[in-house]
Scaffold this motif. Structure first.
Motif, PDB file in Angstrom:
ATOM      1  N   ASP A   1      67.813  55.911  52.408  1.00  0.00           N
ATOM      2  CA  ASP A   1      66.417  55.457  52.355  1.00  0.00           C
ATOM      3  C   ASP A   1      66.028  55.027  50.934  1.00  0.00           C
ATOM      4  OD1 ASP A   1      65.627  55.590  55.000  1.00  0.00           O
ATOM      5  OD2 ASP A   1      64.995  57.685  54.879  1.00  0.00           O
TER       6      ASP A   1
ATOM      7  N   TYR B   1      67.279  51.563  50.581  1.00  0.00           N
ATOM      8  CA  TYR B   1      66.413  50.664  51.345  1.00  0.00           C
ATOM      9  C   TYR B   1      65.107  50.408  50.590  1.00  0.00           C
ATOM     10  CZ  TYR B   1      63.515  49.036  55.267  1.00  0.00           C
ATOM     11  OH  TYR B   1      62.678  48.313  56.085  1.00  0.00           O
TER      12      TYR B   1
ATOM     13  N   LEU C   1      64.812  47.586  47.993  1.00  0.00           N
ATOM     14  CA  LEU C   1      64.626  46.198  48.431  1.00  0.00           C
ATOM     15  C   LEU C   1      63.142  45.874  48.285  1.00  0.00           C
ATOM     16  CD1 LEU C   1      66.845  46.459  51.621  1.00  0.00           C
ATOM     17  CD2 LEU C   1      67.481  45.381  49.456  1.00  0.00           C
TER      18      LEU C   1
ATOM     19  N   GLU D   1      59.467  42.527  51.762  1.00  0.00           N
ATOM     20  CA  GLU D   1      59.592  42.767  53.201  1.00  0.00           C
ATOM     21  C   GLU D   1      60.683  41.890  53.803  1.00  0.00           C
ATOM     22  OE1 GLU D   1      58.352  44.958  55.466  1.00  0.00           O
ATOM     23  OE2 GLU D   1      57.733  45.938  53.611  1.00  0.00           O
TER      24      GLU D   1
ATOM     25  N   ASN E   1      63.502  41.000  52.387  1.00  0.00           N
ATOM     26  CA  ASN E   1      64.792  41.634  52.123  1.00  0.00           C
ATOM     27  C   ASN E   1      65.017  42.846  53.021  1.00  0.00           C
ATOM     28  OD1 ASN E   1      65.265  39.716  50.204  1.00  0.00           O
ATOM     29  ND2 ASN E   1      65.376  41.118  48.470  1.00  0.00           N
ATOM     30  N   LYS E   2      63.956  43.586  53.304  1.00  0.00           N
ATOM     31  CA  LYS E   2      64.080  44.753  54.176  1.00  0.00           C
ATOM     32  C   LYS E   2      64.414  44.328  55.605  1.00  0.00           C
ATOM     33  CE  LYS E   2      61.193  47.863  51.434  1.00  0.00           C
ATOM     34  NZ  LYS E   2      59.937  48.628  51.321  1.00  0.00           N
TER      35      LYS E   2
ATOM     36  N   SER F   1      68.022  43.247  55.625  1.00  0.00           N
ATOM     37  CA  SER F   1      68.925  44.405  55.581  1.00  0.00           C
ATOM     38  C   SER F   1      69.037  45.051  56.959  1.00  0.00           C
ATOM     39  CB  SER F   1      68.444  45.434  54.548  1.00  0.00           C
ATOM     40  OG  SER F   1      67.329  46.173  55.013  1.00  0.00           O
ATOM     41  N   GLU F   2      67.914  45.142  57.672  1.00  0.00           N
ATOM     42  CA  GLU F   2      67.934  45.679  59.035  1.00  0.00           C
ATOM     43  C   GLU F   2      68.844  44.836  59.926  1.00  0.00           C
ATOM     44  OE1 GLU F   2      64.895  46.098  62.866  1.00  0.00           O
ATOM     45  OE2 GLU F   2      64.062  46.002  60.825  1.00  0.00           O
TER      46      GLU F   2
ATOM     47  N   ARG G   1      66.954  56.025  59.828  1.00  0.00           N
ATOM     48  CA  ARG G   1      66.487  54.643  59.966  1.00  0.00           C
ATOM     49  C   ARG G   1      67.505  53.796  60.735  1.00  0.00           C
ATOM     50  NH1 ARG G   1      62.531  52.360  57.013  1.00  0.00           N
ATOM     51  NH2 ARG G   1      62.686  54.054  55.486  1.00  0.00           N
TER      52      ARG G   1
END
Length: 203
Positions: A68, A71, A74, A77, A79-80, A83-84, A162
């Motif tokens: 986390d 995460y 990053l 938003e 980039n997040k 990544s997801e 996550r």
């Protein structure tokens, strides 16, 4: 640096892992986090004790908390979200909810996600810096389009909260898609009518 673990912490760790070989990578990661915390907070003085172990979230949360932290680094938003999508491409929920790794080339991730090579590598690098290594290959290797990206160990899919949520979400979406495809095929064959509530709500 020489570090000593207190007998009480040693007993706690041994009781936690018992004979479960699956937990050895989690133990290795947890010990690394405990030592890092001890060095920062105690200036490498004294013994490593239960208080240091609890501070990193114990073996139950240490790896998840660490992932986390990566995460959270990053900054945007976008980039997040990317990544997801990368992690969803690299893993899937298998039988009995067990995670399955699916290594992907950088170029395949670029095509699947419609994201540039630079952006993929920028995000992957956050998860493979020294002391973290959630993704492979090692940060010492400069990535190219033809290199494979992989999750470093299956335990990440079991303990990172996550990622577990992402994989469940992906599995649920796949299940709904397959049900809708089946319903559409049956409708084309004249065997069922168009779906309406409450059928749609059930799906």
């Amino acid at each position: 640096i020489k570090a000593k673990i207190s007998p009480s912490l040693l007993d706690l760790l041994l009781n936690h892992i018992d004979d479960n070989q699956d937990l050895l990578p989690v133990l290795q990661h947890g010990l690394m986090r405990v030592v890092d915390f001890w060095q920062r907070e105690s200036k490498s003085q004294g013994i490593i004790d239960v208080e240091h172990y609890n501070a990193i979230g114990t073996l139950d949360k240490a790896l998840s908390n660490h992932a986390d932290e990566a995460y959270a680094e990053l900054k945007t938003e976008e980039n997040k979200i990317i990544s997801e999508l990368i992690f969803k491409s690299l893993a899937e929920k298998g039988p009995s909810s067990k995670g399955i790794r699916r290594p992907c080339k950088v170029i395949d991730l670029m095509e699947q996600l419609n994201v540039s090579e630079k952006k993929i590598i920028e995000i992957v690098d956050v998860f493979r810096i020294p002391g973290r290594s959630f993704l492979t290959p090692s940060i010492s290797q400069n990535l190219t389009k033809e290199d494979f990206i992989d999750i470093s160990h299956e335990c990440l899919m079991r303990v990172w909260g996550r990622l577990k949520f992402w994989l469940k979400e992906e599995a649920d979406s796949s299940r709904i898609y397959l049900k809708l495809c089946k319903a559409a095929a049956l409708y084309q064959e004249g065997k069922v009518s168009l779906l309406t509530n409450p059928e749609l709500e059930v799906i």
